[in-house]
Design an enzyme around this catalytic site. Structure first.
Site, PDB file in Angstrom:
ATOM      1  N   ASN A 162     -51.028  66.704  67.868  1.00 16.33           N
ATOM      2  CA  ASN A 162     -50.434  67.582  66.853  1.00 16.33           C
ATOM      3  C   ASN A 162     -51.465  67.832  65.754  1.00 16.33           C
ATOM      4  O   ASN A 162     -52.567  67.299  65.801  1.00 16.33           O
ATOM      5  CB  ASN A 162     -49.130  66.971  66.312  1.00 16.33           C
ATOM      6  CG  ASN A 162     -49.368  65.625  65.671  1.00 16.33           C
ATOM      7  OD1 ASN A 162     -50.093  65.516  64.690  1.00 16.33           O
ATOM      8  ND2 ASN A 162     -48.766  64.580  66.250  1.00 16.33           N
ATOM      9  N   ASP A 188     -43.187  62.361  69.416  1.00 12.10           N
ATOM     10  CA  ASP A 188     -41.861  61.902  69.837  1.00 12.10           C
ATOM     11  C   ASP A 188     -41.855  61.528  71.318  1.00 12.10           C
ATOM     12  O   ASP A 188     -41.094  60.667  71.735  1.00 12.10           O
ATOM     13  CB  ASP A 188     -40.827  63.007  69.602  1.00 12.10           C
ATOM     14  CG  ASP A 188     -40.562  63.205  68.110  1.00 12.10           C
ATOM     15  OD1 ASP A 188     -40.594  62.197  67.387  1.00 12.10           O
ATOM     16  OD2 ASP A 188     -40.356  64.354  67.680  1.00 12.10           O
ATOM     17  N   PHE A 234     -42.161  59.902  56.118  1.00 10.96           N
ATOM     18  CA  PHE A 234     -42.549  61.274  55.801  1.00 10.96           C
ATOM     19  C   PHE A 234     -41.861  62.201  56.798  1.00 10.96           C
ATOM     20  O   PHE A 234     -41.727  61.849  57.975  1.00 10.96           O
ATOM     21  CB  PHE A 234     -44.069  61.450  55.890  1.00 10.96           C
ATOM     22  CG  PHE A 234     -44.769  61.195  54.574  1.00 10.96           C
ATOM     23  CD1 PHE A 234     -44.729  59.944  53.988  1.00 10.96           C
ATOM     24  CD2 PHE A 234     -45.450  62.218  53.929  1.00 10.96           C
ATOM     25  CE1 PHE A 234     -45.348  59.712  52.769  1.00 10.96           C
ATOM     26  CE2 PHE A 234     -46.080  61.999  52.716  1.00 10.96           C
ATOM     27  CZ  PHE A 234     -46.030  60.739  52.124  1.00 10.96           C
ATOM     28  N   LYS A 280     -32.969  62.984  58.315  1.00 10.81           N
ATOM     29  CA  LYS A 280     -33.920  62.040  58.916  1.00 10.81           C
ATOM     30  C   LYS A 280     -33.831  60.684  58.200  1.00 10.81           C
ATOM     31  O   LYS A 280     -33.866  59.627  58.833  1.00 10.81           O
ATOM     32  CB  LYS A 280     -35.350  62.611  58.821  1.00 10.81           C
ATOM     33  CG  LYS A 280     -36.410  61.717  59.425  1.00 10.81           C
ATOM     34  CD  LYS A 280     -37.752  62.416  59.557  1.00 10.81           C
ATOM     35  CE  LYS A 280     -38.810  61.454  60.068  1.00 10.81           C
ATOM     36  NZ  LYS A 280     -40.124  62.067  60.235  1.00 10.81           N
ATOM     37  N   LYS A 289     -33.042  57.319  60.228  1.00  8.62           N
ATOM     38  CA  LYS A 289     -34.075  56.269  60.330  1.00  8.62           C
ATOM     39  C   LYS A 289     -33.748  55.057  59.480  1.00  8.62           C
ATOM     40  O   LYS A 289     -34.385  54.017  59.632  1.00  8.62           O
ATOM     41  CB  LYS A 289     -35.439  56.818  59.896  1.00  8.62           C
ATOM     42  CG  LYS A 289     -35.835  58.127  60.519  1.00  8.62           C
ATOM     43  CD  LYS A 289     -36.391  57.936  61.886  1.00  8.62           C
ATOM     44  CE  LYS A 289     -36.802  59.275  62.465  1.00  8.62           C
ATOM     45  NZ  LYS A 289     -37.439  59.203  63.724  1.00  8.62           N
TER      46      LYS A 289
END
Ligand SMILES: Cc1cc2nc3c(=O)[nH]c(=O)nc-3n(C[C@H](O)[C@H](O)[C@H](O)COP(=O)(O)O)c2cc1C
Length: 422
Positions: free
Chosen positions: A226, A294, A341, A355, A359
């Site tokens: 990425n 991921d 982040f 998120k 998480k």
């Protein structure tokens, strides 16, 4: 002083004592000594007994242009208390390879040979380049010794992650010679060559930071990646060290210089990063800036995949372990503050909040990585720090300023009086 080909400045007439332990990676020391000599750094070599099984004193002495020291009870040297002299004459002690055994001795103050006695008798900074089999590196005893040594102010370079001589893959590979040279230069030049900062609002706090992208191999030449540059995580690592923290930076593949005073562990894939990050526990604070893939491919082709007439290859993906979620849910070993982040391309705040919930981290820092946001690789950013209580936005600031803003809030949370006093 002079400029090297890599743009770093080296002070001439510096001197190091190089302690070579008994590991396969000892062969890399020959190249290390040669490169140090090119840079005008004098090396005094010390070979452990086990070290002599892997490289010969003759090769080491020839390349160093200096006598090799091995024996604690060497009559000639010890009439002048040789082990104390060896420490006095050096600006820095470098242990490479730092074997599990040498690390264990140094962590426990053992002094039963020349190398370990020297490590106990020195008041000079010590830099270790660990090298060992992945199981040895991940063993609870080595984890404890590593943490003790870091707490004692020992500097580390590596280990890296990858295939090893023993046929296994993972963290434990000795850092490459260029990296060790970089760490030596840093230690000789910068303030990390003086004892670790014991002041500052984060003194005594261990901070784990992940940064950069991960590479998920498809075959020996291709990978899924990425656009993360790692710049934000590296800037946070520097800011945390400057506040007195003890920082370990786990970096995916990125061509950034190691911030001074930071222990860097280079990794490649999400699995490597997961192993390296969880091996750092317990720690006080975790800041997960890395853009971890991921998914990885279900199976890794052992040979380069070829074009064929039978059609396009199908890459079957499988989910990677979730580093942020794992750290956030780590029971008694959970860091007291976990910050994630979120790189989002739309509905930035909404997605970041979701998120944070999923998480179970304490704060999430959202940024816009859409073409409009253009954060990847850039030095400028806009961040939104989202916690249970509030959302604070810092618009169009440098990644360094973003790091300072984030860490001000960390200090504020840990010790509100310190911020008020600043
Ligand atoms: C072939 C071989 C390779 C070894 N490689 C390593 C290694 O890479 N790292 C390590 O910590 N120990 C390694 N060992 C074990 C060490 O040599 C052993 O623990 C030794 O006592 C370390 O001595 P030292 O404290 O002088 O380094 C290896 C042993 C053998 C026989």
């Amino acid at each position: 002083m002079r400029q090297t080909s890599k743009g770093k400045i080296v002070t001439k007439h510096k001197s190091i004592t190089l302690l070579i332990g008994g590991g396969i990676a000892a062969y890399k020391c020959l190249e290390l000594i040669r490169r140090l000599s090119d840079l005008g750094i004098q090396t005094t070599p010390v070979l452990t007994k086990a070290g002599t099984e892997f490289v010969t004193p003759l090769s080491v002495a020839t390349l160093a242009g200096a006598q090799v020291h091995s024996d604690l009870f060497d009559l000639k040297n010890e009439t002048e208390i040789g082990h104390i002299q060896l420490s006095r004459q050096s600006d820095l002690l470098v242990v490479a390879p730092a074997t599990a055994d040498l690390m264990a001795k140094a962590a426990n103050g053992l002094a039963n040979d020349l190398a370990s006695t020297l490590l106990l008798a020195t008041d000079k900074p010590v830099l270790m380049a660990p090298a060992m089999n992945v199981r040895m590196w991940e063993h609870a005893a080595t984890r404890r010794n590593f943490k003790t040594l870091k707490d004692d102010g020992i500097l580390f370079v590596g280990p890296g992650s990858g295939p090893m001589a023993c046929g296994e893959t993972g963290p434990g590979r000795m850092a490459e010679v260029e990296e060790i040279i970089g760490a030596i230069q840093e230690a000789l030049l910068s303030k990390i060559s003086s004892p670790k900062l014991t002041t500052g609002p984060l003194a005594g706090k261990s901070v784990l930071i992940t940064a950069g992208p991960t590479h998920e191999p498809i075959d020996p030449v291709r990978y899924i990646a990425n656009r993360s540059s790692g710049k934000q995580g590296f800037a946070i690592a520097q800011a945390a060290v400057d506040l007195g923290a003890d920082v370990t930076l786990i970096a995916g593949p990125c061509a950034l210089e190691t911030p001074r005073g930071v222990t860097r562990i280079d990794v490649e894939s999400a699995l490597d990063m997961f192993e390296a990050a969880t091996a750092q526990l317990p720690c006080d604070i975790a800041i997960c800036t890395a853009a971890v893939a991921d998914w990885r491919t279900q199976s890794l082709a052992s040979q380069k995949m070829k074009k064929s007439d039978t059609g396009l290859p199908v890459l079957e993906l499988t989910e990677n372990p979730d580093i942020l979620k794992t750290l956030s849910a780590h029971g008694p070993q959970r860091p007291s503050l976990v910050i994630g982040f979120a790189a989002e391309t739309e509905n930035i705040i909404e997605h970041a909040r979701a998120k944070r919930e999923t998480k179970q981290c304490d704060w999430i820092v959202a940024n816009d990585v859409s073409a409009k946001g253009d954060v990847f690789g850039n030095d400028q950013t806009t961040i939104h720090i989202i916690s249970d209580e509030d959302l604070i936005t810092f618009e169009n600031i440098s990644k360094k300023e973003a790091s300072n803003a984030l860490l001000r809030r960390v200090v504020d949370m840990i010790n509100p009086a310190q911020v008020a006093a600043q």
